[in-house]
Write a protein that holds these residues in place. Structure first.
Motif, PDB file in Angstrom:
ATOM      1  N   THR A  55       0.839  -1.377   0.110  1.00 30.29           N
ATOM      2  CA  THR A  55      -0.010   0.113  -0.028  1.00 30.29           C
ATOM      3  C   THR A  55       0.969   1.185  -0.119  1.00 30.29           C
ATOM      4  N   ARG A  56       0.595   2.359  -0.909  1.00 30.38           N
ATOM      5  CA  ARG A  56       1.180   3.439  -0.794  1.00 30.38           C
ATOM      6  C   ARG A  56       0.129   4.794  -0.613  1.00 30.38           C
ATOM      7  N   VAL A  57       0.240   5.520   0.365  1.00 32.35           N
ATOM      8  CA  VAL A  57      -0.737   6.350   0.780  1.00 32.35           C
ATOM      9  C   VAL A  57       0.007   7.991   0.731  1.00 32.35           C
ATOM     10  N   LEU A  58      -0.885   8.912   0.057  1.00 34.44           N
ATOM     11  CA  LEU A  58      -0.280  10.098   0.081  1.00 34.44           C
ATOM     12  C   LEU A  58      -1.322  10.936   1.006  1.00 34.44           C
ATOM     13  N   THR A  59      -0.882  11.516   2.119  1.00 35.73           N
ATOM     14  CA  THR A  59      -1.529  12.593   3.110  1.00 35.73           C
ATOM     15  C   THR A  59      -1.346  13.948   2.845  1.00 35.73           C
ATOM     16  N   ARG A  60      -2.296  14.574   2.839  1.00 32.62           N
ATOM     17  CA  ARG A  60      -2.107  15.931   2.469  1.00 32.62           C
ATOM     18  C   ARG A  60      -3.273  16.608   3.538  1.00 32.62           C
ATOM     19  N   ARG A  61      -2.515  17.469   4.613  1.00 34.28           N
ATOM     20  CA  ARG A  61      -3.235  17.821   5.826  1.00 34.28           C
ATOM     21  C   ARG A  61      -2.983  19.520   5.721  1.00 34.28           C
ATOM     22  N   THR A  62      -4.124  20.097   6.209  1.00 36.13           N
ATOM     23  CA  THR A  62      -4.232  21.496   6.348  1.00 36.13           C
ATOM     24  C   THR A  62      -4.681  21.978   7.816  1.00 36.13           C
ATOM     25  N   GLY A  63      -3.960  22.873   8.305  1.00 38.76           N
ATOM     26  CA  GLY A  63      -4.551  23.417   9.614  1.00 38.76           C
ATOM     27  C   GLY A  63      -4.036  22.404  10.935  1.00 38.76           C
ATOM     28  N   PRO A  64      -4.530  22.462  12.057  1.00 38.71           N
ATOM     29  CA  PRO A  64      -5.604  23.520  12.262  1.00 38.71           C
ATOM     30  C   PRO A  64      -5.155  25.081  12.615  1.00 38.71           C
ATOM     31  N   ARG A  65      -3.922  25.339  12.266  1.00 30.54           N
ATOM     32  CA  ARG A  65      -3.487  26.608  12.636  1.00 30.54           C
ATOM     33  C   ARG A  65      -2.613  27.185  11.400  1.00 30.54           C
ATOM     34  N   GLN A  66      -2.720  28.504  11.227  1.00 29.80           N
ATOM     35  CA  GLN A  66      -2.207  29.326  10.066  1.00 29.80           C
ATOM     36  C   GLN A  66      -0.485  29.511  10.504  1.00 29.80           C
ATOM     37  N   THR A 295      -5.014   9.831  -0.307  1.00 32.19           N
ATOM     38  CA  THR A 295      -5.095   9.310  -1.331  1.00 32.19           C
ATOM     39  C   THR A 295      -4.197   7.888  -1.287  1.00 32.19           C
ATOM     40  N   VAL A 296      -5.074   6.865  -1.565  1.00 32.55           N
ATOM     41  CA  VAL A 296      -4.393   5.530  -1.592  1.00 32.55           C
ATOM     42  C   VAL A 296      -3.859   5.429  -3.031  1.00 32.55           C
ATOM     43  N   LEU A 297      -2.668   5.772  -3.306  1.00 38.83           N
ATOM     44  CA  LEU A 297      -2.117   5.717  -4.754  1.00 38.83           C
ATOM     45  C   LEU A 297      -1.778   4.212  -5.310  1.00 38.83           C
ATOM     46  N   ALA A 298      -1.722   3.379  -4.099  1.00 37.38           N
ATOM     47  CA  ALA A 298      -1.404   2.007  -4.718  1.00 37.38           C
ATOM     48  C   ALA A 298      -1.963   0.917  -3.449  1.00 37.38           C
ATOM     49  N   ALA A 299      -2.532  -0.059  -4.124  1.00 41.19           N
ATOM     50  CA  ALA A 299      -2.846  -1.108  -3.131  1.00 41.19           C
ATOM     51  C   ALA A 299      -3.026  -2.423  -3.812  1.00 41.19           C
ATOM     52  N   GLY A 300      -2.169  -3.328  -3.599  1.00 43.17           N
ATOM     53  CA  GLY A 300      -2.458  -4.650  -4.249  1.00 43.17           C
ATOM     54  C   GLY A 300      -1.124  -5.299  -4.114  1.00 43.17           C
ATOM     55  N   TRP A 301      -0.971  -6.742  -5.013  1.00 39.56           N
ATOM     56  CA  TRP A 301       0.245  -7.260  -4.827  1.00 39.56           C
ATOM     57  C   TRP A 301       1.268  -6.757  -5.818  1.00 39.56           C
ATOM     58  N   THR A 302       2.644  -6.892  -5.410  1.00 39.73           N
ATOM     59  CA  THR A 302       3.943  -6.619  -5.981  1.00 39.73           C
ATOM     60  C   THR A 302       5.092  -7.510  -5.641  1.00 39.73           C
TER      61      THR A 302
END
Length: 312
Positions: A55-66, A295-302
């Motif tokens: 599995t390959r997952v990209l996380t994009r997080r905004t906040g909670p502070r500026q 975002t799950v960029l990849a999930a499977g056998w390799t």
């Protein structure tokens, strides 16, 4: 390198959070049982289709502070990559990499430029300590230490063969998960959240067969808090079935009110999770919102060996 303790942010925050469940498996936490009433009947299992379930997952997080200061305040998106490789015998590897932060919108980019276009941040606009950079780091990869030969699901440790034999009928699968929840002493009020979290695990993190994933998806639709929202596209432009999860619980903590909202996109062709987005609204003396998109960029056998996560 004890990568199981890497500072990975939660993925799929339903109930206790799927990443928390996954982390429990990686860390080999005690207290997880394989109860007799949840054991799966012996039967022939399909062989693995590769060396690793990946599995390959990209996380994009905004906040909670500026970030920024004075009138030059702006939102920054933090990016991280997480990858897991698990062999049928349970051996696992974990990769982690920060992928660089950036101002969220055009207005944020203008405020960032007025702030001197910093490439690093050590404090938020209100003085909270952070460690962010616009530059990706080198990343890391290594074996998960102390993991046994089982896969963690719904409070149970299952062998690879048992994962393959999970019920492919939606009602039978939900019944099995309900038994597992009772074994784990899950309260009745938390039962739906517990089951929803386990079903989502089957849609990407575990090497479940496609017919079991299809049953998991159908079971998910029977949970009262889950709503079908037609079709949508994720951040990669991939189309899938859109679902939302209403979290009826409002958590009161340290004088704050915390409420979550979750949206999912599932590829109903492969029966794999494409993305999950969650907004956490925090209300109290200050009103703060934190948004994460996974975002799950990849999930499977390799057959490709574990390596430092490549940049997206």
């Amino acid at each position: 390198m004890k990568l199981a303790t890497a500072p990975v942010r939660p993925l799929i925050a339903v109930g206790t959070g799927l990443a928390a469940v996954g982390a429990a498996a990686l860390l080999g936490l005690p207290g997880v049982v394989k109860a007799p009433e949840t054991r799966l009947a012996a039967a022939a299992s399909a062989p693995a289709e590769g060396a690793y379930w990946h599995t390959r997952v990209l996380t994009r997080r905004t906040g909670p502070r500026q970030m920024g200061s004075g009138a030059n305040r702006y939102w920054v998106v933090e990016q991280t990559l997480n990858e897991e490789w698990t062999a049928p015998d349970g051996k696992a590897w974990f990769g982690y990499r920060t992928a660089g932060a950036y101002p969220k919108s055009a207005a944020d980019r203008k405020a960032w430029r007025r702030d001197g276009s910093p490439a690093r941040w050590t404090r938020t606009a209100d003085g909270q300590v952070v460690k962010l950079s616009t530059e990706p780091d080198k990343g890391r990869v290594g074996p998960v230490r102390g993991k046994d030969d089982t896969f963690f699901l719904a409070g149970q440790r299952l062998t690879y063969d048992e994962v393959q034999r999970l019920p492919a009928d939606p009602n039978a699968l939900k019944s099995w998960l309900s038994k597992a929840a009772r074994v784990s002493r899950v309260s009745q009020n938390s039962m739906d959240e517990f089951i929803a979290g386990a079903l989502l695990e089957m849609l990407y993190r575990l090497p479940t067969p496609k017919n079991v994933r299809a049953a998991a998806y159908q079971s998910l639709l029977t949970i009262p808090a889950v709503r079908s929202r037609g079709e949508s596209k994720d951040s990669m432009g991939r189309a899938g079935a859109a679902l939302s999860i209403d979290h009826p619980k409002v958590v009161q903590r340290n004088g704050l009110t915390i409420k979550d909202k979750t949206n999912l996109i599932v590829d109903t062709g492969t029966m794999l999770l494409l993305s999950e987005s969650q907004t956490t609204a925090i209300r109290g003396k200050l009103s703060l919102d934190e948004t994460s998109t996974h975002t799950v960029l990849a999930a499977g056998w390799t057959n490709t060996a574990p390596a430092v996560p490549a940049l997206p």
